[in-house]
Design a protein around this motif. Sequence first.
Motif, mmCIF file in Angstrom:
data_model
loop_
_atom_site.group_PDB
_atom_site.id
_atom_site.type_symbol
_atom_site.label_atom_id
_atom_site.label_comp_id
_atom_site.label_asym_id
_atom_site.label_seq_id
_atom_site.Cartn_x
_atom_site.Cartn_y
_atom_site.Cartn_z
ATOM 1 N N LEU A 264 20.149 -3.221 -26.869
ATOM 2 C CA LEU A 264 19.089 -3.456 -25.874
ATOM 3 C C LEU A 264 19.868 -2.501 -24.450
ATOM 4 O O LEU A 264 17.931 -2.151 -23.687
ATOM 5 C CB LEU A 264 19.439 -5.409 -25.409
ATOM 6 N N ILE A 265 20.636 -2.828 -24.186
ATOM 7 C CA ILE A 265 21.211 -1.146 -23.219
ATOM 8 C C ILE A 265 21.047 -0.495 -23.446
ATOM 9 O O ILE A 265 20.300 0.308 -22.367
ATOM 10 C CB ILE A 265 22.322 -1.993 -22.292
ATOM 11 N N ARG A 266 21.142 0.191 -24.740
ATOM 12 C CA ARG A 266 21.052 1.269 -25.129
ATOM 13 C C ARG A 266 19.655 2.270 -24.883
ATOM 14 O O ARG A 266 18.535 2.979 -24.511
ATOM 15 C CB ARG A 266 21.734 2.089 -26.115
ATOM 16 N N GLY A 267 18.659 1.169 -25.264
ATOM 17 C CA GLY A 267 17.286 1.503 -25.194
ATOM 18 C C GLY A 267 16.357 1.574 -23.932
ATOM 19 O O GLY A 267 16.047 2.130 -24.412
ATOM 20 N N VAL A 268 17.132 0.609 -23.056
ATOM 21 C CA VAL A 268 16.811 0.628 -21.970
ATOM 22 C C VAL A 268 16.912 1.605 -20.917
ATOM 23 O O VAL A 268 15.991 2.265 -20.714
ATOM 24 C CB VAL A 268 17.692 -0.837 -20.983
ATOM 25 N N VAL A 269 18.083 2.247 -21.433
ATOM 26 C CA VAL A 269 18.340 3.614 -20.631
ATOM 27 C C VAL A 269 17.165 5.308 -21.096
ATOM 28 O O VAL A 269 17.096 5.541 -20.788
ATOM 29 C CB VAL A 269 19.594 3.782 -20.892
ATOM 30 N N ILE A 270 17.448 4.277 -22.491
ATOM 31 C CA ILE A 270 16.270 6.085 -22.996
ATOM 32 C C ILE A 270 14.878 5.969 -23.267
ATOM 33 O O ILE A 270 14.430 6.274 -22.310
ATOM 34 C CB ILE A 270 16.547 5.708 -24.800
ATOM 35 N N MET A 271 14.524 4.459 -22.418
ATOM 36 C CA MET A 271 13.071 4.678 -22.279
ATOM 37 C C MET A 271 12.427 4.464 -20.484
ATOM 38 O O MET A 271 11.295 5.559 -21.198
ATOM 39 C CB MET A 271 12.294 2.710 -22.547
ATOM 40 N N ALA A 272 13.803 4.401 -20.198
ATOM 41 C CA ALA A 272 13.561 4.028 -19.037
ATOM 42 C C ALA A 272 13.238 5.119 -18.582
ATOM 43 O O ALA A 272 12.818 6.787 -17.382
ATOM 44 C CB ALA A 272 14.648 3.139 -17.975
ATOM 45 N N SER B 82 10.803 -0.389 -19.291
ATOM 46 C CA SER B 82 11.649 -0.015 -20.468
ATOM 47 C C SER B 82 11.926 -1.214 -21.064
ATOM 48 O O SER B 82 12.655 -1.298 -22.096
ATOM 49 C CB SER B 82 12.705 0.546 -18.787
ATOM 50 N N LEU B 83 12.182 -2.461 -20.343
ATOM 51 C CA LEU B 83 13.025 -3.605 -21.292
ATOM 52 C C LEU B 83 11.837 -4.124 -22.188
ATOM 53 O O LEU B 83 12.799 -5.148 -23.021
ATOM 54 C CB LEU B 83 13.378 -4.328 -20.238
ATOM 55 N N LEU B 84 10.845 -4.148 -21.577
ATOM 56 C CA LEU B 84 9.801 -5.183 -22.833
ATOM 57 C C LEU B 84 10.306 -4.790 -24.506
ATOM 58 O O LEU B 84 10.691 -5.422 -24.744
ATOM 59 C CB LEU B 84 8.394 -4.344 -23.163
ATOM 60 N N PHE B 85 10.298 -3.435 -25.189
ATOM 61 C CA PHE B 85 10.763 -3.050 -26.386
ATOM 62 C C PHE B 85 11.790 -3.368 -26.731
ATOM 63 O O PHE B 85 11.850 -4.315 -28.244
ATOM 64 C CB PHE B 85 9.927 -1.729 -26.834
ATOM 65 N N PRO B 86 12.942 -2.988 -26.121
ATOM 66 C CA PRO B 86 14.116 -3.388 -26.564
ATOM 67 C C PRO B 86 14.701 -4.917 -26.443
ATOM 68 O O PRO B 86 15.154 -5.534 -28.056
ATOM 69 C CB PRO B 86 15.498 -2.212 -26.208
ATOM 70 N N SER C 202 0.870 -5.649 -8.966
ATOM 71 C CA SER C 202 0.530 -7.210 -9.731
ATOM 72 C C SER C 202 -0.259 -6.896 -10.927
ATOM 73 O O SER C 202 0.239 -8.340 -11.899
ATOM 74 C CB SER C 202 0.094 -7.540 -8.462
ATOM 75 N N ARG C 203 -0.780 -6.240 -11.088
ATOM 76 C CA ARG C 203 -2.465 -6.602 -12.156
ATOM 77 C C ARG C 203 -0.809 -5.924 -13.028
ATOM 78 O O ARG C 203 -0.848 -7.224 -14.565
ATOM 79 C CB ARG C 203 -3.040 -5.526 -12.650
ATOM 80 N N ASN C 204 -0.055 -4.964 -13.526
ATOM 81 C CA ASN C 204 1.028 -4.828 -14.797
ATOM 82 C C ASN C 204 1.967 -5.659 -14.741
ATOM 83 O O ASN C 204 2.401 -5.671 -15.804
ATOM 84 C CB ASN C 204 1.621 -3.296 -14.268
ATOM 85 N N LEU C 205 2.497 -6.066 -13.229
ATOM 86 C CA LEU C 205 3.031 -7.054 -13.882
ATOM 87 C C LEU C 205 3.025 -8.800 -14.229
ATOM 88 O O LEU C 205 3.491 -9.244 -15.087
ATOM 89 C CB LEU C 205 3.815 -7.760 -12.393
ATOM 90 N N ASN C 206 1.616 -9.337 -13.919
ATOM 91 C CA ASN C 206 1.208 -10.540 -14.519
ATOM 92 C C ASN C 206 0.673 -10.214 -16.605
ATOM 93 O O ASN C 206 1.214 -11.761 -17.062
ATOM 94 C CB ASN C 206 -0.571 -10.650 -14.178
ATOM 95 N N GLN C 207 0.088 -9.202 -16.376
ATOM 96 C CA GLN C 207 0.313 -8.775 -18.400
ATOM 97 C C GLN C 207 1.969 -9.006 -18.691
ATOM 98 O O GLN C 207 1.521 -9.281 -19.625
ATOM 99 C CB GLN C 207 -0.120 -7.291 -18.185
ATOM 100 N N LEU C 208 2.627 -7.958 -18.208
ATOM 101 C CA LEU C 208 4.478 -8.488 -18.293
ATOM 102 C C LEU C 208 4.662 -9.444 -18.676
ATOM 103 O O LEU C 208 4.891 -9.844 -19.264
ATOM 104 C CB LEU C 208 5.013 -6.751 -17.893
ATOM 105 N N LEU C 209 4.466 -10.360 -17.538
ATOM 106 C CA LEU C 209 4.779 -11.666 -17.426
ATOM 107 C C LEU C 209 4.220 -12.353 -18.407
ATOM 108 O O LEU C 209 4.949 -13.379 -19.118
ATOM 109 C CB LEU C 209 4.854 -12.435 -16.283
ATOM 110 N N ALA C 210 2.878 -12.062 -19.331
ATOM 111 C CA ALA C 210 2.287 -13.031 -19.804
ATOM 112 C C ALA C 210 2.461 -12.510 -21.433
ATOM 113 O O ALA C 210 3.380 -13.474 -21.873
ATOM 114 C CB ALA C 210 0.636 -11.981 -19.482
#
Length: 309
Positions: free
Chosen positions: A8-16, A139-143, A57-65
Amino acid sequence: MKRNALFLIRGVVIMAAVMLLITSAELAFDLAGSGLSFSQMIAFNIDDARHFNNALSRNLNQLLAVTFTTVAIAVPLTANMYSLKFLEFFIKDPVNAAVLTLVVFADLNNTWAAYSLSNGFIPALTLYLTFALVILCFSLLFPYLYYIFRFLHPNTLLERLEDEINDNLRQAARQPGKTTHYRRQAAEGIEHIANIAIRSVDRSDRNTAIESAHTLERVAHAYWLVKKQMSHGWFDAEQSLFLGFSLKAVDEICRSHSWVEMKLFSQLRQVMSAAVPKMHDLVSAIAKTLRRLGQIETARHDAALREMA
């Protein structure tokens, strides 16, 4: 799960890193074509700030959902199929708690930025922090989804139950004054493992059912390593731990210091009863497990355990 956390950590770093590299390259080309400087681009008026905050706000709401919908569906569904212990482990897991808290905080920070915006004030730091949190959350989503799916694997639950039982056994040996609590926790853990095996039989999940039997075998080995360190109070098991057993039978296994083994063997017997008409491989695995346990020196030199095996 430690390997999954590292992934997870490695994936977040790579995605970011990839997202920042792509967006930075796009920004550099746009700035070169427009003739504006970077300082001119990051300085915006109140209208620009409100538009930017609305987009965040739109991006975060979708991510939260997406995040909470995945968790709300996948976790209870898996817990219902195998064991409600999944819910407890999910809540206690630090990675899950950290990710969900981060997403909620990012959304809250975005709301705070909207509240702070006024005609005479632009909270630039809050806006840029929210922007950074949006990048981090995406960056966290897929990992994290990968972590969740690995977390929900039944073998993960078996490993965590085994670790929890072993920890309860060690704590009971170190803290004789709390043996009642640790005794109940260890007994419940053994029951959960057997329940997973029985539910796996119902679902024709052969691998998980057999792994459950092997997990009970490893628990027996771990217990015999610390059994001599247990206080006398550890062996005074409650009647409630042995539903269907008579008081005389419970007293006998307590006197012979074999209540844990009886708990393990009785759970294996219940699993075998469920497996006989449906899963012959599991019956064979349980028989081999009991044979190996009976051949260990601890069982061979203890008359009660030898008879029980």
